[in-house]
Structures are given as structure tokens and as C-alpha cells.
Design an enzyme around this catalytic site. Sequence first.
Site, PDB file in Angstrom:
ATOM      1  N   LYS A  52       0.838  -1.206   0.000  1.00 47.62           N
ATOM      2  CA  LYS A  52       0.000   0.000   0.000  1.00 47.62           C
ATOM      3  C   LYS A  52       0.870   1.252   0.000  1.00 47.62           C
ATOM      4  O   LYS A  52       0.605   2.210  -0.734  1.00 47.62           O
ATOM      5  CB  LYS A  52      -0.959  -0.023   1.208  1.00 47.62           C
ATOM      6  CG  LYS A  52      -2.075  -1.052   1.040  1.00 47.62           C
ATOM      7  CD  LYS A  52      -2.892  -1.316   2.290  1.00 47.62           C
ATOM      8  CE  LYS A  52      -3.873  -2.474   2.020  1.00 47.62           C
ATOM      9  NZ  LYS A  52      -4.683  -2.852   3.178  1.00 47.62           N
ATOM     10  N   GLN A  96      -4.973  -1.699   9.253  1.00 47.04           N
ATOM     11  CA  GLN A  96      -4.861  -3.026   8.645  1.00 47.04           C
ATOM     12  C   GLN A  96      -5.520  -4.068   9.560  1.00 47.04           C
ATOM     13  O   GLN A  96      -5.263  -4.111  10.762  1.00 47.04           O
ATOM     14  CB  GLN A  96      -3.374  -3.365   8.418  1.00 47.04           C
ATOM     15  CG  GLN A  96      -3.128  -4.638   7.639  1.00 47.04           C
ATOM     16  CD  GLN A  96      -3.655  -4.602   6.209  1.00 47.04           C
ATOM     17  OE1 GLN A  96      -3.732  -3.554   5.571  1.00 47.04           O
ATOM     18  NE2 GLN A  96      -4.054  -5.748   5.704  1.00 47.04           N
ATOM     19  N   ASP A 119     -11.027   2.730   3.402  1.00 49.95           N
ATOM     20  CA  ASP A 119     -11.316   1.290   3.287  1.00 49.95           C
ATOM     21  C   ASP A 119     -12.805   1.040   3.006  1.00 49.95           C
ATOM     22  O   ASP A 119     -13.185  -0.052   2.586  1.00 49.95           O
ATOM     23  CB  ASP A 119     -10.970   0.580   4.606  1.00 49.95           C
ATOM     24  CG  ASP A 119      -9.716  -0.276   4.501  1.00 49.95           C
ATOM     25  OD1 ASP A 119      -9.435  -0.770   3.400  1.00 49.95           O
ATOM     26  OD2 ASP A 119      -9.038  -0.451   5.535  1.00 49.95           O
TER      27      ASP A 119
HETATM   28  N1  GUN Z   1      -7.107  -7.067   5.698  1.00 52.62           N
HETATM   29  C1  GUN Z   1      -7.405  -7.818   4.611  1.00 52.62           C
HETATM   30  N2  GUN Z   1      -7.939  -7.045   3.638  1.00 52.62           N
HETATM   31  C2  GUN Z   1      -7.982  -5.786   4.121  1.00 52.62           C
HETATM   32  C3  GUN Z   1      -8.400  -4.549   3.582  1.00 52.62           C
HETATM   33  O1  GUN Z   1      -8.889  -4.434   2.452  1.00 52.62           O
HETATM   34  N3  GUN Z   1      -8.268  -3.472   4.397  1.00 52.62           N
HETATM   35  C4  GUN Z   1      -7.747  -3.567   5.647  1.00 52.62           C
HETATM   36  N4  GUN Z   1      -7.670  -2.468   6.373  1.00 52.62           N
HETATM   37  N5  GUN Z   1      -7.349  -4.694   6.183  1.00 52.62           N
HETATM   38  C5  GUN Z   1      -7.453  -5.801   5.411  1.00 52.62           C
END
Ligand code: GUN
Length: 278
Positions: A52, A96, A119
Site C-alpha cells: 500500500k 490493517q 477502506d
Molecule cells: N485485511 C485484509 N484485507 C484488508 C483490507 O482491504 N483493508 C484492511 N484495512 N485490512 C485488510
Amino acid sequence: MAKLVDGKRISQEIKDELKAEVADLAQQGKTASLAVIQVGGDPASSVYVRNKKNACAYIGIGSESYELPEETTEEELLALIQELNQKEEVHGILVQLPLPAHIDEEKVILAIDPSKDVDGFHPQSAGALMIGSKGFLPCTPAGVIQLLKRSGVEMEGKNCVIVGRSNIVGKPMAMLMLRENATVTVAHSRTKNLKELCKQADILIVAIGKPKFITEEYVKEGAVVIDVGIHRLEGKKLCGDVDFDVVEPLASAITPVPGGVGPMTIAMLMNNCVETMR
Ligand code: GUN
């Protein structure tokens, strides 16, 4: 032979479009910055967080990361989120998941200012999606829609079966397919006659979290098959929720794992970050 739906190529195309847009917006003095929070050192999460941050650097968005120890308390995490909510230079906040068991995920998501919820997990974003008003879309299902659109898959009037009902994928996926005028069925682990139901799908979207669960018995000839799952098998090879080798000969189009839905999630996160600048 099915057409391969190439998420690597399509996500790159999206990131390049966003990079150009960010350069234009920068000329108007607009910027964006994403704050990424990780609690604990889960290796898979560390890879996602790094990807990211790299994507932000690529398209020209700022990023700051907070790598907090496993022992971080819920109060400490909530206090950091409050601080980032107030911070004008931060436009997006991403925590996350999964979080350590002693932290209440729901409370954490609720603490994020909905205007920074890149998100798309906040109840306000989920509600907006439900009624079709403006809001951040959750990245993985939004990525699936882009994959289908950019591969020329017609959705209007098609039978779409979604296998999986999570808040992050299955449920928002259903809303987005409805928006595209598909006829949507959401199936899950307790669905009766799952094989027969899946066999009626023109578009089968699988997010059930079980490696190679969907075999040729679940798929109609000519169906479009989208695999949201990702699993690491012994020997380190990756596979999805779909048994690719037996389903591919039947499908008209299919996503590979890796290189299908996976890369789209980050591209759509970047789109949400750019949305804060538009
Ligand atoms: N963990 C697995 N997929 C995601 C996601 O799309 N966003 C976040 N914040 N955590 C995750």
C-alpha cells in the site's frame, strides 16, 4: 479455453490513470496523504502494508505509517485514530485488519472519521452503498466491478451468484452488482444445493475462504468466474477458492490467483485516496 481476466494489467492501468490525475490535481495545489496503521507483526499484513505504501509512492500520494506493537491497547489505538481524524494533512486512514484479539475491530472502524474512511468499512460508508448515495466503496468488491467492466463483461440482467457474505466482500459485492443491474443471489456455507445454484450463474463470484472449493460441478459452461480467495498451499504455491485447472476449461473468462482480484484491491484503495482530492 477461458479468457484470463488480468488483474495485474488492469490494476496497473488504473494506477497509471490515477498517477496522471494526481499530477493534474497537484498543479491545482491539491495533495493527499494516507495514514496506515498496523498493530502487531503479522507477516501477511506487513506485506499488504508495504504494498500500500509503495502504491502511494508510485501514484504520488503521501503516506505515513504507524507500526504499533502487538501489546498496544485499544485505548492507545483509538487515541491515535482521534489524532489522525483531527490532522488536516491526513486525508485517509487505514487500519490493517485483522487486529489482535484484545482489540475490538468494530469499535476501531467506528472511530475513523467517515470522510477519511478509504477502506469503506465504516457503517456510514456501508449505509451509503446500501442506499446508493455517495461514499467510499470497499476496495475489493469495487475492484471486481472494475475487472468486469474493463474486461467487457456485460452485467445488466445477468444471473450473478456471490458465494460468501462477509461485510468486506460478499455483502458489498451484492450491492455493487445490483447497482450494475445484475440479478443477484448471495450464497454461503449454509446454502442448500449450492452446486445447483452456482451452476445457474452467468457470473460467479467466490469469496468463501476455502482453497479450491469451487470445482467444475459448480460452474455452467461459458460462465465468468471471479475468484476473491487467496491461500498459500504447502510448498508456498498460491491458490484461490476456485480449483482453476478444472474450472478454466468450462469458463468463458476467469481470474487467476495470483494476479486476478488481489492487485485490484490496492488500485481501488488508491482510487479512494484520490477521491479525497477530487
Ligand atoms: N485485511 C485484509 N484485507 C484488508 C483490507 O482491504 N483493508 C484492511 N484495512 N485490512 C485488510
